[in-house]
Scaffold this motif. Structure first.
Motif, short mmCIF file in Angstrom:
data_model
loop_
_atom_site.label_atom_id
_atom_site.label_comp_id
_atom_site.label_asym_id
_atom_site.label_seq_id
_atom_site.Cartn_x
_atom_site.Cartn_y
_atom_site.Cartn_z
N ARG A 40 76.20 -2.19 -48.78
CA ARG A 40 77.12 -3.20 -48.25
C ARG A 40 78.53 -2.77 -48.57
O ARG A 40 78.86 -2.50 -49.72
CB ARG A 40 76.84 -4.57 -48.86
N VAL A 41 79.37 -2.72 -47.54
CA VAL A 41 80.79 -2.40 -47.73
C VAL A 41 81.62 -3.55 -47.18
O VAL A 41 81.14 -4.36 -46.39
CB VAL A 41 81.18 -1.06 -47.04
N ASP A 42 82.89 -3.60 -47.61
CA ASP A 42 83.74 -4.74 -47.24
C ASP A 42 84.62 -4.49 -46.02
O ASP A 42 85.53 -5.25 -45.75
CB ASP A 42 84.61 -5.15 -48.44
N SER A 43 84.33 -3.43 -45.26
CA SER A 43 85.18 -3.09 -44.13
C SER A 43 84.33 -2.59 -42.95
O SER A 43 83.52 -1.68 -43.11
CB SER A 43 86.16 -2.00 -44.56
N ASP A 44 84.56 -3.19 -41.79
CA ASP A 44 83.85 -2.74 -40.58
C ASP A 44 84.21 -1.30 -40.22
O ASP A 44 83.35 -0.52 -39.83
CB ASP A 44 84.18 -3.66 -39.40
N ALA A 45 85.48 -0.96 -40.37
CA ALA A 45 85.92 0.40 -40.04
C ALA A 45 85.24 1.43 -40.97
O ALA A 45 84.79 2.48 -40.51
CB ALA A 45 87.44 0.51 -40.16
N LEU A 46 85.17 1.10 -42.23
CA LEU A 46 84.52 1.99 -43.19
C LEU A 46 83.02 2.10 -42.89
O LEU A 46 82.45 3.19 -42.96
CB LEU A 46 84.74 1.48 -44.62
N ARG A 47 82.40 1.00 -42.54
CA ARG A 47 80.98 1.02 -42.18
C ARG A 47 80.75 1.96 -41.00
O ARG A 47 79.80 2.74 -40.99
CB ARG A 47 80.49 -0.39 -41.85
N ASN A 48 81.62 1.90 -40.01
CA ASN A 48 81.50 2.78 -38.85
C ASN A 48 81.66 4.24 -39.24
O ASN A 48 80.92 5.10 -38.76
CB ASN A 48 82.52 2.40 -37.77
N GLU A 49 82.62 4.54 -40.10
CA GLU A 49 82.82 5.91 -40.57
C GLU A 49 81.60 6.42 -41.32
O GLU A 49 81.17 7.56 -41.12
CB GLU A 49 84.06 6.00 -41.48
N LEU A 50 81.04 5.58 -42.18
CA LEU A 50 79.86 5.97 -42.95
C LEU A 50 78.66 6.19 -42.04
O LEU A 50 77.81 7.05 -42.32
CB LEU A 50 79.54 4.93 -44.02
N ASN A 51 78.57 5.44 -40.96
CA ASN A 51 77.47 5.62 -40.01
C ASN A 51 77.44 7.03 -39.46
O ASN A 51 76.37 7.60 -39.25
CB ASN A 51 77.57 4.62 -38.86
N TYR A 52 78.62 7.61 -39.23
CA TYR A 52 78.69 8.97 -38.71
C TYR A 52 78.25 10.01 -39.74
O TYR A 52 77.87 11.11 -39.38
CB TYR A 52 80.12 9.30 -38.25
N SER A 53 78.31 9.64 -41.01
CA SER A 53 78.02 10.58 -42.09
C SER A 53 76.68 10.31 -42.78
O SER A 53 76.41 10.89 -43.84
CB SER A 53 79.13 10.51 -43.14
N LYS A 54 75.84 9.46 -42.20
CA LYS A 54 74.62 9.04 -42.89
C LYS A 54 73.72 10.21 -43.28
O LYS A 54 73.21 10.26 -44.39
CB LYS A 54 73.83 8.03 -42.06
N SER A 55 73.51 11.15 -42.38
CA SER A 55 72.59 12.25 -42.69
C SER A 55 73.14 13.13 -43.82
O SER A 55 72.38 13.58 -44.69
CB SER A 55 72.27 13.10 -41.45
N LEU A 56 74.44 13.34 -43.83
CA LEU A 56 75.06 14.12 -44.90
C LEU A 56 75.02 13.36 -46.23
O LEU A 56 74.71 13.95 -47.28
CB LEU A 56 76.51 14.45 -44.52
N LEU A 57 75.28 12.07 -46.19
CA LEU A 57 75.18 11.23 -47.39
C LEU A 57 73.77 11.26 -47.95
O LEU A 57 73.56 11.41 -49.16
CB LEU A 57 75.56 9.78 -47.07
N LEU A 58 72.79 11.13 -47.08
CA LEU A 58 71.39 11.15 -47.47
C LEU A 58 71.06 12.44 -48.22
O LEU A 58 70.47 12.43 -49.30
CB LEU A 58 70.51 11.00 -46.23
N LYS A 59 71.49 13.56 -47.65
CA LYS A 59 71.23 14.86 -48.27
C LYS A 59 71.91 14.97 -49.63
O LYS A 59 71.29 15.37 -50.61
CB LYS A 59 71.71 15.99 -47.35
N HIS A 60 73.19 14.63 -49.72
CA HIS A 60 73.93 14.76 -50.98
C HIS A 60 73.40 13.83 -52.06
O HIS A 60 73.33 14.21 -53.24
CB HIS A 60 75.43 14.51 -50.77
N LEU A 61 73.02 12.62 -51.69
CA LEU A 61 72.48 11.68 -52.67
C LEU A 61 71.14 12.17 -53.22
O LEU A 61 70.92 12.16 -54.43
CB LEU A 61 72.34 10.28 -52.06
N ASN A 62 70.26 12.62 -52.33
CA ASN A 62 68.97 13.14 -52.78
C ASN A 62 69.14 14.42 -53.59
O ASN A 62 68.47 14.61 -54.61
CB ASN A 62 68.03 13.39 -51.59
N ASP A 63 70.04 15.31 -53.15
CA ASP A 63 70.29 16.55 -53.88
C ASP A 63 70.78 16.28 -55.29
O ASP A 63 70.46 17.01 -56.22
CB ASP A 63 71.31 17.43 -53.14
N GLY A 64 71.57 15.22 -55.45
CA GLY A 64 72.09 14.86 -56.76
C GLY A 64 71.00 14.49 -57.75
O GLY A 64 71.15 14.69 -58.96
N VAL A 65 69.89 13.97 -57.26
CA VAL A 65 68.76 13.59 -58.11
C VAL A 65 67.79 14.77 -58.26
O VAL A 65 67.07 14.87 -59.23
CB VAL A 65 68.03 12.35 -57.54
#
Length: 87
Positions: free
Chosen positions: A51-76
């Motif tokens: 949950r984020v507090d900004s619609d614009a930020l949510r939209n930006e994160l949507n474009y980066s979901k696959s990269l975020l997924l990879k980096h978060l899993n790689d970190g663990v």
């Protein structure tokens, strides 16, 4: 440390500790700006709910979901989440 880890593995499963590690890595992965606009993070059935507090930020994160997924899993060091849902 080992006693606490053993307790969680017996009562919550070893995945629980990996989920905590992943959630704790969020600020490092996304940076301080995005982390400061993050209201809540939770994991249910291998899905990270963000949950984020900004619609614009949510939209930006949507474009980066696959990269975020990879980096978060790689970190663990293993696949903890299979999907990210942004609210």
């Amino acid at each position: 440390g080992d006693l606490i880890k053993e307790f969680y593995e017996q009562h919550r499963g070893s995945d629980y500790l990996d989920e905590i590690k992943l959630i704790n890595s969020w600020p490092k992965v996304v940076g301080s700006f995005i982390a400061s606009h993050t209201i809540d993070l939770s994991i249910h059935n291998r899905v990270l709910f963000v949950r984020v507090d900004s619609d614009a930020l949510r939209n930006e994160l949507n474009y980066s979901k696959s990269l975020l997924l990879k980096h978060l899993n790689d970190g663990v060091g293993k696949e903890v989440i299979a999907e990210i849902v942004l609210n």
